[in-house]
Design a protein around this motif. Structure first.
Motif, short mmCIF file in Angstrom:
data_model
loop_
_atom_site.label_atom_id
_atom_site.label_comp_id
_atom_site.label_asym_id
_atom_site.label_seq_id
_atom_site.Cartn_x
_atom_site.Cartn_y
_atom_site.Cartn_z
N HIS A 3 -61.70 75.16 -15.40
CA HIS A 3 -60.62 74.18 -15.56
C HIS A 3 -60.50 73.30 -14.30
O HIS A 3 -60.23 72.10 -14.40
CB HIS A 3 -59.30 74.87 -15.88
CG HIS A 3 -59.28 75.47 -17.24
ND1 HIS A 3 -59.69 76.76 -17.47
CD2 HIS A 3 -58.95 74.97 -18.45
CE1 HIS A 3 -59.59 77.03 -18.76
NE2 HIS A 3 -59.14 75.95 -19.38
N ALA A 4 -60.70 73.90 -13.14
CA ALA A 4 -60.65 73.14 -11.89
C ALA A 4 -61.80 72.14 -11.83
O ALA A 4 -61.63 70.99 -11.41
CB ALA A 4 -60.69 74.08 -10.70
N VAL A 5 -62.98 72.57 -12.26
CA VAL A 5 -64.14 71.68 -12.29
C VAL A 5 -63.88 70.52 -13.24
O VAL A 5 -64.14 69.35 -12.92
CB VAL A 5 -65.43 72.44 -12.68
CG1 VAL A 5 -66.59 71.49 -12.91
CG2 VAL A 5 -65.77 73.48 -11.62
N LEU A 6 -63.35 70.82 -14.42
CA LEU A 6 -63.03 69.77 -15.39
C LEU A 6 -62.01 68.79 -14.83
O LEU A 6 -62.14 67.57 -15.01
CB LEU A 6 -62.55 70.37 -16.71
CG LEU A 6 -62.17 69.38 -17.82
CD1 LEU A 6 -63.34 68.45 -18.14
CD2 LEU A 6 -61.72 70.14 -19.07
N THR A 7 -61.02 69.29 -14.13
CA THR A 7 -60.01 68.43 -13.53
C THR A 7 -60.65 67.45 -12.55
O THR A 7 -60.32 66.26 -12.54
CB THR A 7 -58.93 69.27 -12.83
OG1 THR A 7 -58.31 70.12 -13.80
CG2 THR A 7 -57.87 68.39 -12.17
N VAL A 8 -61.58 67.93 -11.75
CA VAL A 8 -62.28 67.05 -10.80
C VAL A 8 -63.12 66.02 -11.55
O VAL A 8 -63.11 64.83 -11.22
CB VAL A 8 -63.14 67.88 -9.82
CG1 VAL A 8 -64.05 66.98 -8.99
CG2 VAL A 8 -62.26 68.73 -8.92
N VAL A 9 -63.84 66.45 -12.58
CA VAL A 9 -64.67 65.54 -13.37
C VAL A 9 -63.81 64.46 -14.03
O VAL A 9 -64.21 63.30 -14.14
CB VAL A 9 -65.49 66.32 -14.42
CG1 VAL A 9 -66.17 65.39 -15.42
CG2 VAL A 9 -66.53 67.21 -13.74
#
Length: 175
Positions: A3-9
């Motif tokens: 979810h953190a990776v998706l937020t950055v993307v």
């Protein structure tokens, strides 16, 4: 973690949409690379979204919305209502927005376009032109009678307003 990776993307979207709107405002051009980067960024976001639990059907709906927006954008371009860069930005942003957020995207984009048009009409009035012409060249161009409307600005406003409710953002915030 995903979810953190998706937020950055997901940060790709507002950055590129704002850049597209600003470029249209100051130059009446939206470079193709901005729309292409939005498409590539969507592929990355969709893949990350799937890993975060977003359904394949939701990704399919985003693709359908993007394709529909491209068809509408091409028709509006063919009618001379918007420029080619506007049509591409409109479709690339719709790809990220998806269903059902596309409804608010369309509504806010239309309202923003109307407000922008009224603002430009007031800048193009003889009384305002003398003040506007003292500003930077890009601003003076906005006040030129008969000049087109940099609709990428309205597209950016509509896209930014609708994005928080998109399925991609919802996938990032789901736990």
């Amino acid at each position: 973690m995903i979810h953190a990776v998706l937020t950055v993307v997901l940060m790709i979207f507002p950055a590129l949409v704002i850049l597209g709107g600003v470029r249209d405002l100051v130059s009446y051009r939206i470079p193709n690379w901005i729309s292409l980067a939005l498409i590539a960024g969507f592929a990355l976001a969709a893949g990350t979204g799937l890993a975060a639990g977003m359904s394949l059907g939701a990704v399919g709906l985003n693709l359908a919305v993007g394709a529909g927006a491209l068809a509408v954008g091409v028709a509006m371009f063919a009618l001379g209502w918007i420029g080619g860069g506007d049509a591409k930005l409109f479709a690339a942003a719709a790809l990220w927005i998806g269903w059902p957020s596309v409804e608010s995207y369309l509504a806010v984009t239309a309202l923003s376009g109307g407000a922008l048009s009224l603002l430009l009409l007031s800048l193009r009035a003889p009384a305002a032109r003398t003040f506007v012409l003292a500003g930077p060249a890009w601003f003076a161009r906005l006040a030129e009678p008969g000049e087109s409307v940099p609709y990428g600005v309205a597209i950016a406003v509509g896209a930014l307003a609708a994005f928080p409710a998109s399925t991609l953002v919802q996938a990032a915030t789901a736990h």
